[in-house]
Motif scaffolding. Structure first.
Motif, PDB file in Angstrom:
ATOM      1  N   VAL A  66      -5.432  -2.693  -1.180  1.00 35.72           N
ATOM      2  CA  VAL A  66      -4.297  -3.369  -0.543  1.00 35.72           C
ATOM      3  C   VAL A  66      -3.573  -4.234  -1.563  1.00 35.72           C
ATOM      4  N   PHE A  67      -4.334  -5.019  -2.331  1.00 33.23           N
ATOM      5  CA  PHE A  67      -3.711  -5.908  -3.310  1.00 33.23           C
ATOM      6  C   PHE A  67      -3.054  -5.130  -4.452  1.00 33.23           C
ATOM      7  N   LEU A  68      -3.650  -4.038  -4.861  1.00 33.43           N
ATOM      8  CA  LEU A  68      -3.058  -3.194  -5.898  1.00 33.43           C
ATOM      9  C   LEU A  68      -1.793  -2.510  -5.379  1.00 33.43           C
ATOM     10  N   TYR A  69      -1.864  -1.989  -4.168  1.00 30.11           N
ATOM     11  CA  TYR A  69      -0.694  -1.319  -3.582  1.00 30.11           C
ATOM     12  C   TYR A  69       0.461  -2.302  -3.421  1.00 30.11           C
ATOM     13  N   LYS A  70       0.143  -3.517  -3.036  1.00 33.52           N
ATOM     14  CA  LYS A  70       1.147  -4.565  -2.834  1.00 33.52           C
ATOM     15  C   LYS A  70       1.910  -4.856  -4.127  1.00 33.52           C
ATOM     16  N   ARG A  71       1.256  -4.691  -5.274  1.00 31.83           N
ATOM     17  CA  ARG A  71       1.916  -4.923  -6.571  1.00 31.83           C
ATOM     18  C   ARG A  71       2.886  -3.815  -6.941  1.00 31.83           C
ATOM     19  N   TYR A  72       2.630  -2.588  -6.491  1.00 37.04           N
ATOM     20  CA  TYR A  72       3.432  -1.450  -6.917  1.00 37.04           C
ATOM     21  C   TYR A  72       4.372  -0.899  -5.849  1.00 37.04           C
ATOM     22  N   ALA A  73       4.165  -1.279  -4.625  1.00 37.77           N
ATOM     23  CA  ALA A  73       4.990  -0.789  -3.525  1.00 37.77           C
ATOM     24  C   ALA A  73       5.211  -1.953  -2.559  1.00 37.77           C
ATOM     25  N   HIS A  74       5.907  -1.689  -1.499  1.00 36.77           N
ATOM     26  CA  HIS A  74       6.241  -2.765  -0.575  1.00 36.77           C
ATOM     27  C   HIS A  74       5.303  -2.777   0.627  1.00 36.77           C
ATOM     28  N   LEU A  75       4.743  -3.941   0.893  1.00 33.50           N
ATOM     29  CA  LEU A  75       4.036  -4.173   2.147  1.00 33.50           C
ATOM     30  C   LEU A  75       4.806  -5.269   2.873  1.00 33.50           C
ATOM     31  N   GLN A  76       5.018  -5.066   4.149  1.00 36.96           N
ATOM     32  CA  GLN A  76       5.731  -6.047   4.950  1.00 36.96           C
ATOM     33  C   GLN A  76       4.883  -7.306   5.149  1.00 36.96           C
ATOM     34  N   TYR A  77       3.579  -7.122   5.210  1.00 40.19           N
ATOM     35  CA  TYR A  77       2.655  -8.225   5.460  1.00 40.19           C
ATOM     36  C   TYR A  77       1.605  -8.243   4.358  1.00 40.19           C
ATOM     37  N   SER A  78       1.278  -9.411   3.866  1.00 41.35           N
ATOM     38  CA  SER A  78       0.239  -9.566   2.842  1.00 41.35           C
ATOM     39  C   SER A  78      -0.996 -10.205   3.469  1.00 41.35           C
ATOM     40  N   PRO A  79      -1.937  -9.392   3.904  1.00 40.02           N
ATOM     41  CA  PRO A  79      -3.136  -9.962   4.527  1.00 40.02           C
ATOM     42  C   PRO A  79      -4.015 -10.651   3.494  1.00 40.02           C
ATOM     43  N   THR A  80      -4.844 -11.563   3.973  1.00 41.63           N
ATOM     44  CA  THR A  80      -5.820 -12.198   3.097  1.00 41.63           C
ATOM     45  C   THR A  80      -6.990 -11.237   2.887  1.00 41.63           C
ATOM     46  N   LYS A  81      -7.786 -11.529   1.885  1.00 39.53           N
ATOM     47  CA  LYS A  81      -8.974 -10.706   1.639  1.00 39.53           C
ATOM     48  C   LYS A  81      -9.890 -10.718   2.852  1.00 39.53           C
ATOM     49  N   GLU A  82     -10.026 -11.892   3.465  1.00 40.38           N
ATOM     50  CA  GLU A  82     -10.925 -12.001   4.619  1.00 40.38           C
ATOM     51  C   GLU A  82     -10.394 -11.223   5.821  1.00 40.38           C
ATOM     52  N   GLU A  83      -9.087 -11.225   6.017  1.00 44.28           N
ATOM     53  CA  GLU A  83      -8.509 -10.419   7.101  1.00 44.28           C
ATOM     54  C   GLU A  83      -8.800  -8.941   6.878  1.00 44.28           C
ATOM     55  N   ILE A  84      -8.662  -8.493   5.641  1.00 44.10           N
ATOM     56  CA  ILE A  84      -8.930  -7.080   5.322  1.00 44.10           C
ATOM     57  C   ILE A  84     -10.395  -6.763   5.584  1.00 44.10           C
ATOM     58  N   ARG A  85     -11.282  -7.606   5.082  1.00 49.42           N
ATOM     59  CA  ARG A  85     -12.726  -7.372   5.278  1.00 49.42           C
ATOM     60  C   ARG A  85     -13.082  -7.342   6.766  1.00 49.42           C
ATOM     61  N   TYR A  86     -12.558  -8.290   7.501  1.00 48.59           N
ATOM     62  CA  TYR A  86     -12.858  -8.381   8.936  1.00 48.59           C
ATOM     63  C   TYR A  86     -12.326  -7.156   9.682  1.00 48.59           C
ATOM     64  N   ALA A  87     -11.097  -6.763   9.390  1.00 49.48           N
ATOM     65  CA  ALA A  87     -10.498  -5.603  10.071  1.00 49.48           C
ATOM     66  C   ALA A  87     -11.268  -4.329   9.767  1.00 49.48           C
ATOM     67  N   VAL A  88     -11.531  -4.069   8.499  1.00 50.88           N
ATOM     68  CA  VAL A  88     -12.234  -2.839   8.127  1.00 50.88           C
ATOM     69  C   VAL A  88     -13.642  -2.823   8.716  1.00 50.88           C
ATOM     70  N   SER A  89     -14.306  -3.956   8.720  1.00 49.36           N
ATOM     71  CA  SER A  89     -15.657  -4.037   9.284  1.00 49.36           C
ATOM     72  C   SER A  89     -15.682  -3.728  10.773  1.00 49.36           C
ATOM     73  N   ASN A  90     -14.568  -3.968  11.455  1.00 49.60           N
ATOM     74  CA  ASN A  90     -14.514  -3.768  12.903  1.00 49.60           C
ATOM     75  C   ASN A  90     -13.813  -2.484  13.337  1.00 49.60           C
ATOM     76  N   LEU A  91     -13.185  -1.794  12.411  1.00 48.51           N
ATOM     77  CA  LEU A  91     -12.495  -0.564  12.787  1.00 48.51           C
ATOM     78  C   LEU A  91     -13.487   0.492  13.286  1.00 48.51           C
ATOM     79  N   PRO A  92     -13.253   1.062  14.465  1.00 50.71           N
ATOM     80  CA  PRO A  92     -14.165   2.084  14.969  1.00 50.71           C
ATOM     81  C   PRO A  92     -13.896   3.475  14.391  1.00 50.71           C
TER      82      PRO A  92
END
Length: 168
Positions: A66-92
């Protein structure tokens, strides 16, 4: 959009659903993109598949990507590392995709269930701009429709979890 879906295997041998999002994806349809993942979860349940159980390395791969992609392309939202970890950990279901950029990750390479070392732009947009950014809106739609709201209730804790960890 969705390029294809696959049934893959968790480390414990159980089977789960992986949804491959190809890029570029318009972030303007974030709620709909997030609801595609919810729909995939509904289909996963109907098929009797287990949930996606990411490894620690896979979770950290999403953070790096996510952080690498954000440097080279456009993301509308920049999540925190903890948000990413929490989301991925909970994705079914696994949110993944084919490579969209010629840029490779430097860490968390050659992971068994991640087919490429290159950036997966579609998956990063769906994770950041569709699921994390639109979490409360997606949860509101689910509650309004009376479907999967309890199973996806973790969406309500995304911001709270990041705030408690100090990773804003």
């Amino acid at each position: 959009g969705i390029a294809f879906v696959r049934i893959k295997q968790n480390e414990d041998g159980s089977r789960y659903l992986a949804v491959y999002f190809s890029g570029p994806i318009r972030s303007a349809g974030g709620t709909e993109g997030g609801l595609c993942v919810v729909l995939a979860d509904y289909l996963r349940r109907l098929a009797g598949l287990d949930r996606y159980k990411p490894t620690k390395e896979e979770i950290e791969r999403y953070v790096e990507e996510v952080f690498l992609y954000k440097r080279y392309a456009h993301l509308q939202y920049s999540p925190t590392k903890e948000e990413i970890r929490y989301a991925v950990s909970n994705l079914p279901v696994e949110v993944t995709g084919p490579p969209t950029e010629n840029i490779e990750v430097s860490a968390f390479r050659d992971l068994k269930r991640v087919e490429t070392n290159r950036l997966r732009g579609g998956a990063m947009i769906v994770l950041s701009d569709c699921l994390i950014q639109k979490a409360s809106k997606i949860l509101g739609v689910l509650k309004e429709e009376g479907i999967l709201a309890e199973e996806w209730g973790w969406l309500a804790n995304l911001k709270k979890n990041a705030e408690e960890s100090g990773d804003e």
